[in-house]
Scaffold this motif. Structure first.
Motif, short mmCIF file in Angstrom:
data_model
loop_
_atom_site.label_atom_id
_atom_site.label_comp_id
_atom_site.label_asym_id
_atom_site.label_seq_id
_atom_site.Cartn_x
_atom_site.Cartn_y
_atom_site.Cartn_z
N ALA A 31 -1.71 -2.27 -11.99
CA ALA A 31 -1.24 -1.16 -11.15
C ALA A 31 -1.43 -1.17 -9.89
O ALA A 31 -2.48 -1.73 -9.57
CB ALA A 31 -2.11 0.11 -11.92
N ASP A 33 -1.36 1.02 -6.72
CA ASP A 33 -1.35 2.72 -6.49
C ASP A 33 -1.76 2.84 -4.99
O ASP A 33 -2.35 2.10 -4.20
CB ASP A 33 -2.60 3.30 -7.27
CG ASP A 33 -2.67 4.74 -7.13
OD1 ASP A 33 -1.93 5.32 -6.52
OD2 ASP A 33 -3.62 5.35 -7.54
N THR A 40 3.52 1.06 -0.93
CA THR A 40 3.13 0.54 -2.34
C THR A 40 4.03 -0.25 -3.08
O THR A 40 3.74 -1.30 -3.55
CB THR A 40 2.75 2.02 -3.43
OG1 THR A 40 1.71 2.56 -2.36
CG2 THR A 40 1.96 1.47 -4.53
N ASP A 65 5.68 10.22 -9.30
CA ASP A 65 4.47 10.98 -9.37
C ASP A 65 4.22 11.75 -10.74
O ASP A 65 2.97 11.74 -11.02
CB ASP A 65 4.53 11.89 -8.34
CG ASP A 65 4.60 11.44 -6.87
OD1 ASP A 65 4.45 10.21 -6.76
OD2 ASP A 65 4.50 12.09 -5.74
N ASP A 90 4.20 -0.08 -9.81
CA ASP A 90 3.80 0.60 -8.72
C ASP A 90 4.00 2.10 -8.82
O ASP A 90 4.83 2.33 -9.58
CB ASP A 90 4.33 0.04 -7.61
CG ASP A 90 5.93 0.34 -7.38
OD1 ASP A 90 6.06 1.39 -6.99
OD2 ASP A 90 6.75 -0.52 -8.20
N ARG A 92 2.43 6.37 -7.30
CA ARG A 92 1.05 6.89 -6.70
C ARG A 92 0.66 7.72 -7.95
O ARG A 92 1.02 7.93 -8.94
CB ARG A 92 1.90 8.10 -5.94
CG ARG A 92 2.53 7.55 -4.48
CD ARG A 92 3.58 8.79 -3.82
NE ARG A 92 3.16 10.00 -4.01
CZ ARG A 92 2.80 10.57 -3.11
NH1 ARG A 92 2.25 10.47 -2.07
NH2 ARG A 92 2.58 12.14 -3.51
N LEU A 94 -1.69 6.59 -9.89
CA LEU A 94 -1.84 5.63 -11.13
C LEU A 94 -3.35 5.75 -11.54
O LEU A 94 -3.59 5.35 -12.70
CB LEU A 94 -1.31 4.38 -10.79
CG LEU A 94 0.05 4.13 -10.46
CD1 LEU A 94 0.60 2.95 -10.43
CD2 LEU A 94 0.93 5.11 -11.62
N HIS A 95 -4.10 6.09 -10.50
CA HIS A 95 -5.59 6.06 -11.17
C HIS A 95 -6.11 7.51 -11.63
O HIS A 95 -7.46 7.73 -11.72
CB HIS A 95 -6.54 5.67 -10.11
CG HIS A 95 -6.57 4.22 -9.76
ND1 HIS A 95 -5.74 3.55 -8.71
CD2 HIS A 95 -7.09 3.10 -10.13
CE1 HIS A 95 -5.90 2.34 -8.93
NE2 HIS A 95 -6.76 1.99 -9.50
N SER A 106 -6.05 -3.15 -11.33
CA SER A 106 -5.52 -2.17 -10.60
C SER A 106 -6.05 -2.50 -9.05
O SER A 106 -7.01 -2.99 -8.68
CB SER A 106 -5.75 -0.97 -10.87
OG SER A 106 -7.19 -0.49 -10.62
N TRP A 108 -5.91 -0.38 -5.16
CA TRP A 108 -5.58 0.98 -4.53
C TRP A 108 -5.31 0.64 -3.01
O TRP A 108 -6.10 -0.07 -2.49
CB TRP A 108 -6.99 1.64 -4.46
CG TRP A 108 -6.82 2.89 -3.47
CD1 TRP A 108 -7.69 3.10 -2.42
CD2 TRP A 108 -6.04 4.07 -3.55
NE1 TRP A 108 -7.27 4.21 -1.75
CE2 TRP A 108 -6.24 4.67 -2.11
CE3 TRP A 108 -4.97 4.22 -4.50
CZ2 TRP A 108 -5.58 5.85 -2.14
CZ3 TRP A 108 -4.39 5.45 -3.96
CH2 TRP A 108 -4.66 6.33 -3.01
N PRO A 135 -9.57 7.20 -6.68
CA PRO A 135 -9.23 6.08 -6.91
C PRO A 135 -9.81 4.69 -6.15
O PRO A 135 -9.78 3.84 -6.79
CB PRO A 135 -7.42 6.05 -6.02
CG PRO A 135 -7.74 7.14 -5.08
CD PRO A 135 -8.71 8.16 -5.78
#
Length: 159
Positions: A31, A33, A40, A65, A90, A92, A94-95, A106, A108, A135
C-alpha cells in the motif's frame, strides 16, 4: 558516461530492498498511502516500476477514499493468483484499521509545507484519519514527499 542517479529511484530501490527482507516471495500486496492523491499515485507508479526491474510481475490498482470492497474487488483476486507477484495499491486512508491487515508492506507519504509557510487547514475527514488511524505509526516506511523530486525516508521514534 553514466547518468546521475535519480533520487526518487534511489529511495524506491531502498524501500524495495527493505520490503523484500520480510516479503521475498509469494503474492505480496503493498500500500502507498498519503493525503495528496496525485502525489501518492505518482509515487506508487514509480515504486511499481522499481519493483519490476528484476522481472517480478507487478500489478497496480488505485483505490478511492470510500471504496468498501477493496479486499473483495482487488486484494482477494490478486492473492488467489499463482506465482510470485507484487500488487501495488495507492490511495488515501489505506492505513485505516479495517484495511491494515490487507498489506504485507506499506508506505506513508508525508507532505509538509515549506518551512515558514503556514500549514493549511485540513478537512475534517483527514484530521480524523490522522488522529485515529495514526498512519505514520502503522506504516512499514515513512517518506517525506513534500518535494516529490527529492523524497526522503523518515525514521520515526515511537518509543
Amino acid at each position: 558516461m553514466s547518468s546521475p542517479e535519480n533520487p526518487v529511484q534511489t529511495l524506491q530501490r531502498s524501500l524495495r530492498d527493505l520490503m523484500r527482507q520480510n516479503a521475498r516471495a509469494g503474492r505480496v500486496v503493498v500500500a502507498v498511502d498519503g493525503l495528496d492523491a496525485h502525489r501518492t499515485r505518482a509515487f506508487a507508479n514509480g515504486f511499481a516500476a522499481v519493483l519490476g526491474e528484476d522481472g517480478t510481475p507487478v500489478e497496480r490498482a488505485s483505490v478511492g477514499d470510500s471504496e468498501p470492497d477493496v479486499r473483495e474487488r482487488i486484494v482477494a483476486p490478486f492473492r488467489a493468483g499463482e506465482g510470485d507477484a507484487v500488487l501495488v495499491v495507492d490511495g488515501r486512508f489505506l492505513h485505516a484499521p479495517e484495511r491494515r491487515g490487507l498489506w504485507n508492506y506499506s508506505v506513508w507519504l508525508e507532505s509538509n509545507p515549506p518551512i515558514g509557510s503556514p500549514r493549511p487547514e485540513l478537512p475534517d475527514a483527514e484530521k480524523r484519519y490522522l488522529a485515529t488511524a495514526r498512519p505514520k505509526a502503522a506504516a512499514s516506511a515513512i517518506v517525506e514527499n513534500s518535494d516529490p523530486a527529492h523524497p526522503v525516508q523518515v525514521f520515526g521514534d515511537f518509543c
